[in-house]
Enzyme design. Structure first.
Site, PDB file in Angstrom:
ATOM      1  N   HIS A   1       0.845  -1.200   0.000  1.00 17.92           N
ATOM      2  CA  HIS A   1       0.000   0.000   0.000  1.00 17.92           C
ATOM      3  C   HIS A   1       0.875   1.243   0.000  1.00 17.92           C
ATOM      4  O   HIS A   1       1.469   1.616   1.024  1.00 17.92           O
ATOM      5  CB  HIS A   1      -0.911   0.003   1.237  1.00 17.92           C
ATOM      6  CG  HIS A   1      -1.950   1.081   1.209  1.00 17.92           C
ATOM      7  ND1 HIS A   1      -3.299   0.815   1.130  1.00 17.92           N
ATOM      8  CD2 HIS A   1      -1.851   2.436   1.244  1.00 17.92           C
ATOM      9  CE1 HIS A   1      -3.979   1.954   1.123  1.00 17.92           C
ATOM     10  NE2 HIS A   1      -3.113   2.963   1.192  1.00 17.92           N
TER      11      HIS A   1
ATOM     12  N   GLN B   1      -9.836   9.209  -4.883  1.00 11.86           N
ATOM     13  CA  GLN B   1      -9.463   9.917  -3.649  1.00 11.86           C
ATOM     14  C   GLN B   1     -10.594  10.791  -3.101  1.00 11.86           C
ATOM     15  O   GLN B   1     -10.802  10.861  -1.894  1.00 11.86           O
ATOM     16  CB  GLN B   1      -8.227  10.785  -3.912  1.00 11.86           C
ATOM     17  CG  GLN B   1      -7.767  11.637  -2.749  1.00 11.86           C
ATOM     18  CD  GLN B   1      -7.186  10.824  -1.607  1.00 11.86           C
ATOM     19  OE1 GLN B   1      -6.056  10.376  -1.664  1.00 11.86           O
ATOM     20  NE2 GLN B   1      -7.974  10.617  -0.558  1.00 11.86           N
TER      21      GLN B   1
ATOM     22  N   HIS C   1       1.290   5.277  -2.357  1.00 12.73           N
ATOM     23  CA  HIS C   1       0.732   6.199  -3.355  1.00 12.73           C
ATOM     24  C   HIS C   1       1.913   6.805  -4.126  1.00 12.73           C
ATOM     25  O   HIS C   1       2.430   7.864  -3.743  1.00 12.73           O
ATOM     26  CB  HIS C   1      -0.104   7.279  -2.681  1.00 12.73           C
ATOM     27  CG  HIS C   1      -1.334   6.766  -2.008  1.00 12.73           C
ATOM     28  ND1 HIS C   1      -2.593   6.914  -2.548  1.00 12.73           N
ATOM     29  CD2 HIS C   1      -1.505   6.078  -0.844  1.00 12.73           C
ATOM     30  CE1 HIS C   1      -3.491   6.360  -1.732  1.00 12.73           C
ATOM     31  NE2 HIS C   1      -2.838   5.845  -0.697  1.00 12.73           N
TER      32      HIS C   1
ATOM     33  N   HIS D   1      -9.916   1.769   0.579  1.00  8.83           N
ATOM     34  CA  HIS D   1      -9.629   2.579   1.760  1.00  8.83           C
ATOM     35  C   HIS D   1     -10.922   2.564   2.581  1.00  8.83           C
ATOM     36  O   HIS D   1     -11.914   3.187   2.188  1.00  8.83           O
ATOM     37  CB  HIS D   1      -9.297   4.016   1.370  1.00  8.83           C
ATOM     38  CG  HIS D   1      -7.913   4.222   0.849  1.00  8.83           C
ATOM     39  ND1 HIS D   1      -7.402   3.524  -0.214  1.00  8.83           N
ATOM     40  CD2 HIS D   1      -6.922   5.087   1.250  1.00  8.83           C
ATOM     41  CE1 HIS D   1      -6.164   3.938  -0.456  1.00  8.83           C
ATOM     42  NE2 HIS D   1      -5.842   4.874   0.421  1.00  8.83           N
TER      43      HIS D   1
ATOM     44  N   ASP E   1       2.316   3.363   2.999  1.00  5.44           N
ATOM     45  CA  ASP E   1       1.288   4.316   2.582  1.00  5.44           C
ATOM     46  C   ASP E   1       1.892   5.527   1.887  1.00  5.44           C
ATOM     47  O   ASP E   1       1.571   5.818   0.739  1.00  5.44           O
ATOM     48  CB  ASP E   1       0.424   4.741   3.769  1.00  5.44           C
ATOM     49  CG  ASP E   1      -0.915   5.347   3.353  1.00  5.44           C
ATOM     50  OD1 ASP E   1      -1.141   5.475   2.140  1.00  5.44           O
ATOM     51  OD2 ASP E   1      -1.727   5.665   4.232  1.00  5.44           O
TER      52      ASP E   1
END
Length: 419
Positions: free
Chosen positions: A56, A151, A58, A209, A308
């Site tokens: 996980h 998002q 981004h 999420h 993350d």
């Protein structure tokens, strides 16, 4: 390649490992230490381990902290606001540069598989396009999965559902979602149903999420698990964060865990991020705001750990070291018994590989010869010493090697005398 004097996890003896044509061809116990020949890699009694997996992160947002403004409150929601300011500045060259730098950092720290989220609430979908292109370019060097992640909400963002489908048509591997950020509970539940439908239509995995909030009334996890169960998709479904579980009462969790076990879904916790972002509305006592990692583990529910963020609007630190993330998790989640230590590496190796549905993962004859060499001889010593990754091998080829630095001890330690 032939590795000698290697330790394997949960095995006390030394091993000799033969690799032929990029495949583990022979793994045999050694009675004694061997002397390395010219074509041998001497593990020196250190731990040969399956590669780390980053489940996980981004990559589209990595290395953007402070651009154009810093997240001063440290909250999840200001992070989303700061990212909205940064999105208009995105372009292919910008994302490629930052993603490649972050991937290199991860590879240097033993990672060979990555699941990255890419924001679909950007009408250009430049993040999705760029990361899918990088995935294809790097397929021989690293396993990269791209999550189509809304998002700002799949249903609360203008044309969010259309953009999600477009991202899947581009080639995203995983359907993402953020039900707790939709405007209403009804929209959140509807988004979960749509996520399941899209995953079935496009034959994709799911990573949501889910309940990344301190609100004990945020309970989309039960809805996601129930949908996964009824559609028999549990092994392909992941609930990321689930930080609201930290605020659930034990009576509700007792009921919830029965459903979670039946559903077979996977969990990802990002402890460094969660302990930083959550509990921001508390005075004292202040919640940790990390999901129940220890309890999930004890219930034999698959749970793994991710970083993350690396230097982005949500988390302005990060160094690519999953061992650091593991260390934090063991402390924060109070997993400090020896039995916890003895299988600690599961949460950044085997459990993560299971979450990503990786095939042929692990040090077994017939599998691809992917492994790392760690400072330490077992999970406990690697964790305690925060051992460096000394070597990373993929398909039998060295992709990273770190030479140990020479350490000179002072005379009062070595027993030498000085004049």
């Amino acid at each position: 390649m032939h590795i000698i004097n290697a330790r394997l996890r949960h095995r006390p003896e030394l091993f000799s490992i033969q690799i032929t044509n990029g495949i583990f061809s022979k793994i045999t116990p050694q009675n004694d230490r061997l002397v390395a020949a010219e074509n041998h890699v001497d593990a020196g009694g250190k731990l040969v381990c399956a590669p780390f997996v980053e489940p996980h992160i981004h990559l589209d947002a990595a290395l953007t902290a402070g651009e154009p403004e810093w997240n001063q409150s440290g909250t999840l929601f200001e992070g989303i606001e700061r990212w909205s300011q940064r999105k208009p500045m995105l372009n292919e060259a910008d994302i490629r540069r930052r993603a490649l730098s972050t991937i290199e950092l991860l590879v240097q720290n033993g990672v060979q598989a990555i699941r990255t989220h890419a924001d679909t609430t950007d009408p250009t979908l430049v993040g999705v396009r760029t990361l899918c292109a990088l995935r294809d370019e790097l397929k021989d060097k690293i396993d990269l999965q791209v999550v189509a992640f809304p998002q700002d909400g799949m249903l609360s963002y203008p044309n969010g559902l259309k953009l999600m489908e477009e991202a899947l048509e581009i080639g995203a591997d995983v359907v993402g979602g953020i039900p707790h950020f939709e405007y209403t509970r009804e929209l959140g539940e509807k988004s979960v149903k749509l996520i399941i439908e899209l995953a079935k239509k496009y034959d994709r995995l799911i990573d949501v999420h889910c309940d990344e909030i301190d609100d004990p009334n945020s309970r989309f996890l039960e809805f996601l698990a129930c949908e996964a169960l009824f559609h028999d998709m549990g092994s392909k479904v992941t609930a990321s964060h689930t930080t609201a579980m930290h605020s659930y009462d034990n009576a509700y969790c007792s009921k919830l865990f029965r459903l979670l076990k039946h559903s077979g879904i996977n969990f990802i916790s990002c402890p460094t991020e969660s302990i930083h972002l959550q509990g921001r509305f508390d005075s004292y006592p202040k919640r940790r705001g990390v999901t129940r990692v220890k309890e999930l583990r004890e219930a034999n529910i698959n749970v793994c750990l991710g970083q993350d963020s690396i230097f982005d609007p949500w988390y302005s630190l990060g160094n690519g070291k999953l061992l650091r993330t593991l260390d934090y998790a063991m402390h924060i989640c109070q997993m400090m018994g020896y039995q916890d230590y003895a299988r600690a590496l599961d949460m950044i190796t085997d459990n993560s590989a299971r979450t990503l549905c990786l095939q042929g993962y692990g040090i077994e004859v017939g599998n691809a010869a992917n492994f790392i060499l760690l400072d330490g001889h077992d999970d406990y010593s690697v964790l305690r010493q925060q051992g460096e990754v000394r070597l990373s091998v993929r398909h039998g080829e060295i992709i990273m090697q770190r030479q140990p630095s020479k350490v000179i001890s002072p005379p009062w330690i070595t027993g030498a005398t000085t004049r």
